[in-house]
Design a protein around this motif. Structure first.
Motif: not given
Ligand code: ZN
Length: 422
Positions: A346-351, A185-192, A216-217
Motif C-alpha cells: 500500500e505504500l507509495s512513498f515513505y520517509r 522521480h519516475l515512480a511519481f510520474l507514472t502515478g500522475r 515502492p518505485a
C-alpha cells in the motif's frame, strides 16, 4: 586482479600530475616508487572535500585541460555544498559503453546512433543544467548529446499538474529512444500519468540511477514497463557509469574502468558484509581519483553469477550518512529499511527520520487502504528493525518534501556513530 595493477599505475600518474595527491602521499610518508599491489592499501584515501578544496588548481592536470573535450559536472551534495568534477568526454563515453555492454538486453537499446534521443527525468541539480526548471523552453533543455532534460519541480511530490502536462507533451513530441531517470522521480510520474489516462511510457528501455531503487518505485515502474527492460545503473556525478544489473538482476561493477574496494573499518569487507565503496579511476589523465571514498554503502554478494561476468557483484544500500543508528552503535541502512517495508504494497512513498537515537518518525503516502492497519504494520516493522528506538511514530500524510538538493530520500538517520561502520 588486473584493475589493481592499473590502479597502481593511476597512483604514479596522479602523483606526478595532481598537487593535491602529491601532498597527500608525501604527508603519508609513502614513496610513490614503493606503491605496488601489496602496499596499495596503505595509500591514503581521498574524499569529496579534498577534491572540492583542490579544484581546479590542485585537482586537475592542467596540461590535459581542453574545454572542448571536457565535461564538467556539478554534484548535488546533500550538504548543499556543490562538488565540481571535470572529466574527458571520451572517458565518460567509454565508461558508459563498457558498463552497458554487461547487459545485452539494454545494450542494443541504448548504444548506437539511432538511440541518441534520451529523455532524462531527475532532480534539477542532477541534470547538470539549472534549466530543468519548467520555466525554460524545451530547446534550452535539449543537450548537444541528444538528451532532453524534462522539466521538474524542485520539490518532486509538489509537482503541479501543468508540469505533468508539459512532460506528457514533450515526451510525445520527442519520442525518446530510452529513458534515463531517477527511480523515485519516475515512480511519481507514472502515478500522475495514470491519472491522465496515459498507461505506457515511450522508449525501448528505462535506465534508473541517481538514487536508491526502492520497492515502492519498483512496484510503480512494473505497472508501466511490462514490455521494456528496466535496468539499474550505479553511477556518480564524479565518475559516470560504474556498474549495471545483468540480465539475472545482479549488480556488477565495471572493473575495466575502475578499481573498486569495499571497506569496513579500514579492512576489506567479506562476502555478505557491508562496506563503503571506494573507487580508483583507471586511465583518467585529467583528474584521476585515488581511493576515493564515495560515502555509499554496498554489500558484497556471492562472486558467481550465471551470466559469467567477472566483475564483483554488490547490492547498493544507500548513503552511509543516512543510516539509522540502532542499539550498540549498529547501523541500519536505507536498503534494510526498504527491505523491512518491502511487502507493504500500500505504500507509495515513505520517509523515516531519526531526530534522536531513541526516536523514529515515519511519514507514509498510501494508496486506498485500511490506513490505521497499514500505519500499525509500518510501526511494527520499524520497531523490529531498530528496537532501541521504541515505537516509531507513523503518520499518514499527503506530501513529503524532497531534500534541499532536489533528490527524494526515503531515510534520514543519524549516520553511523563515530562516523564509521561497526
Ligand atoms: Zn550477472
Amino acid at each position: 586482479m588486473m584493475s589493481l595493477t592499473e590502479a597502481c599505475a593511476e597512483i604514479f600518474f596522479a602523483y606526478r600530475s595532481l598537487p593535491l595527491f602529491q601532498k597527500l602521499l608525501d604527508d603519508s610518508g609513502i614513496s610513490a616508487g614503493d606503491v605496488n599491489e601489496d602496499s596499495f592499501h596503505l595509500v591514503p584515501m581521498t574524499t569529496k572535500a579534498d577534491y572540492r578544496r583542490g579544484f581546479p588548481a590542485k585537482a586537475v592536470n592542467q596540461s590535459e585541460w581542453d574545454p572542448e573535450l571536457v565535461f564538467t559536472s556539478r554534484s548535488s551534495g546533500t550538504t548543499g555544498e556543490r562538488l565540481i568534477t571535470v572529466v574527458h568526454r571520451h572517458l565518460l563515453a567509454e565508461r558508459m559503453v563498457t558498463t552497458v555492454r554487461m547487459n545485452p538486453l539494454v545494450e542494443r537499446q541504448v548504444l548506437g546512433r539511432e538511440n541518441k534521443r534520451v529523455a532524462r527525468f531527475a532532480a534539477p541539480n542532477c541534470s547538470d543544467i539549472e534549466c530543468a526548471s519548467p520555466f525554460t523552453a524545451m530547446e534550452d533543455r535539449n543537450l548537444p548529446d541528444g538528451t532532453l532534460v524534462l522539466p521538474v519541480a524542485h520539490d518532486l511530490l509538489a509537482t503541479p499538474p501543468a508540469i505533468v502536462d508539459q512532460i506528457i507533451s514533450e515526451l510525445s513530441g520527442y519520442e525518446p529512444a530510452w529513458l534515463y531517470v531517477d527511480p523515485t522521480h519516475l515512480a511519481f510520474l507514472t502515478g500522475r500519468l495514470a491519472e491522465c489516462g496515459v498507461d505506457r511510457l515511450p522508449g525501448k528501455a528505462i535506465v534508473v540511477t541517481y538514487s536508491m531503487y526502492t520497492q515502492p518505485a519498483v512496484r510503480a515502474l512494473a505497472a508501466v514497463a511490462e514490455a521494456v527492460p528496466v535496468v539499474e545503473v550505479i553511477s556518480m556525478s564524479e565518475f559516470g557509469w560504474m556498474g549495471i544489473q545483468c540480465p539475472n538482476g545482479a549488480q556488477h561493477l565495471n572493473t575495466e574502468c575502475f578499481h573498486f574496494e569495499v571497506l569496513r573499518g579500514g579492512r576489506p569487507a567479506s562476502e555478505g558484509e557491508l562496506g563503503e565503496l571506494v573507487v580508483t579511476s583507471i586511465g583518467d589523465r585529467l583528474s584521476p581519483h585515488i581511493r576515493y571514498r564515495t560515502g555509499d554503502l554496498v554489500e558484497i554478494r556471492a562472486p558467481q553469477c550465471p551470466c559469467g561476468l567477472p566483475g564483483p557483484i554488490v547490492r547498493h544500500h544507500g548513503r552511509w550518512s543516512a543510516c539509522l543508528r540502532s542499539s550498540g552503535g549498529a547501523s541500519v541502512t536505507p536498503r534494510q529499511v526498504d527491505d523491512a517495508l518491502a511487502d507493504i504494497t500500500e505504500l507509495s512513498f515513505y520517509r523515516v527520520d531519526q531526530p534522536e537515537p531513541d526516536r523514529l518518525r515515519c511519514r507514509i503516502l498510501v494508496r486506498d487502504c485500511d490506513e490505521p492497519k497499514v500505519a500499525l504494520l509500518v510501526s511494527e516493522r520499524l520497531r523490529e528493525l531498530v528496537p532501541s528506538a521504541g515505537d516509531a511514530e507513523v503518520a499518514i500524510v499527503s506530501h513529503i518534501e524532497a531534500e534541499r538538493s532536489g533528490k527524494f530520500s526515503y531515510c534520514g538517520g543519524l549516520g553511523p556513530e563515530g562516523g564509521d561502520l561497526s
